[in-house]
Design an enzyme around this catalytic site. Sequence first.
Site, PDB file in Angstrom:
ATOM      1  N   ARG A   1     -43.019 -18.115  20.768  1.00 29.37           N
ATOM      2  CA  ARG A   1     -44.318 -18.419  20.153  1.00 29.37           C
ATOM      3  C   ARG A   1     -44.644 -19.907  20.304  1.00 29.37           C
ATOM      4  O   ARG A   1     -45.466 -20.298  21.125  1.00 29.37           O
ATOM      5  CB  ARG A   1     -44.304 -17.989  18.676  1.00 29.37           C
ATOM      6  CG  ARG A   1     -45.674 -17.900  18.030  1.00 29.37           C
ATOM      7  CD  ARG A   1     -46.302 -19.222  17.671  1.00 29.37           C
ATOM      8  NE  ARG A   1     -45.463 -20.045  16.787  1.00 29.37           N
ATOM      9  CZ  ARG A   1     -45.730 -21.308  16.477  1.00 29.37           C
ATOM     10  NH1 ARG A   1     -46.805 -21.902  16.955  1.00 29.37           N
ATOM     11  NH2 ARG A   1     -44.910 -22.011  15.706  1.00 29.37           N
TER      12      ARG A   1
ATOM     13  N   CYS B   1     -48.027 -28.143  20.615  1.00 26.95           N
ATOM     14  CA  CYS B   1     -49.118 -27.500  19.868  1.00 26.95           C
ATOM     15  C   CYS B   1     -50.435 -27.859  20.523  1.00 26.95           C
ATOM     16  O   CYS B   1     -50.720 -29.025  20.749  1.00 26.95           O
ATOM     17  CB  CYS B   1     -49.111 -27.957  18.406  1.00 26.95           C
ATOM     18  SG  CYS B   1     -50.455 -27.230  17.465  1.00 26.95           S
TER      19      CYS B   1
END
Length: 301
Positions: free
Chosen positions: A15, A240
Amino acid sequence: MTMPTQVKLVEVGPRDGLQNEQETIPAAVKIELINRLSAAGFANIEAAAFVSPKWVPQMATSTEVMAGIVRKPGVIYSALTPNMQGFEAALAAGADEVVIFGSASEAFSQKNINCSIAESIARFAPIAYAAKAANLRLRGSISCAFGCPYQGQVTIGNVQDVLRGLRALGCDEIDIADTIGVATAGQVKQVMQAAAEEFPISALSGHFHDTYGQALANIFASLEVGISIFHSSVAGLGGCPYAKGATGNVASEDVLYMLRGLDIDTGIDLDAVVDAGQFMARHLGRKAASRAGNALAAKRV
Ligand code: HMG
Ligand code: MG
């Protein structure tokens, strides 16, 4: 405080690791990666994110990935759920744990999930309620606990405020995250000790990105104050999309190598994780960002 003798390592590569990749990674590759990681002994794998595909296109295959993996008994497969729409999808996909992810930084909250911190906690409440009703584990994550790419400084009080909000929602575990990898060891000890005033230390985790090369030192500092859950990403994948310049999570291979040297048990087979990291690096067409992983792989040939 004595160092923990056992650590739970949560593998977040599928993820957090992959969410920032520009090229779409086929679901089959993600599935093979997750299966290799469960076979290597990870008891908790962050496998998916049920977020808006407009915000994070790479996670659009989450339902397919969850449906394709071989479920190893006892392994917790986690999924990020920013809202009820995400929760419903995670529930349908058979996630064992849902992750509500907030921030200690007001500015980052807006950029990442398009709402204020207070609004996020209110938005998480029905998710928490539904998770409990469905008997799922509930994890809370606090981004930018050590610094923010948009507002800069984040205080210990900011972290404690969000911790209290997540605690009130009944989180089973809470992550203290260094989203942009800026923390250093002394600061980490202070923040972790302050966090432990608000939440049981045995259920607090350290989520360190390695942008400034401090992640292993920060894990060691956390161990010294009694933290025993850490997140890591195979091959050091990651970053991110809403934290410019942030590089990957600390590499699982590097953490495992350090913990093995400290005689801290994880139940994970480092060699199998090295294989998984090299598999992913081959697929991405670049060298793994794990120093220990690459060194161990090089010794084999
Ligand atoms: P929004 O635009 O305010 O949402 O985004 P909305 O409710 O207005 O919906 C807009 C559109 O998105 C609608 O579609 C919805 O259906 C769709 P349209 O009608 O325009 O076609 N939508 C969804 N689709 C699929 N799944 C969903 C979903 N929700 C809405 N769950 C929202 C708000 C929270 C959805 C958005 O900001 C978002 O998805 N953000 C996620 C960002 C993200 O995933 N960031 C990376 C993970 S956090 C992280 O990496 C940090 C961490 O590692 C710890 C650390 O290191 O700090 C955890
Ligand atoms: Mg992260």
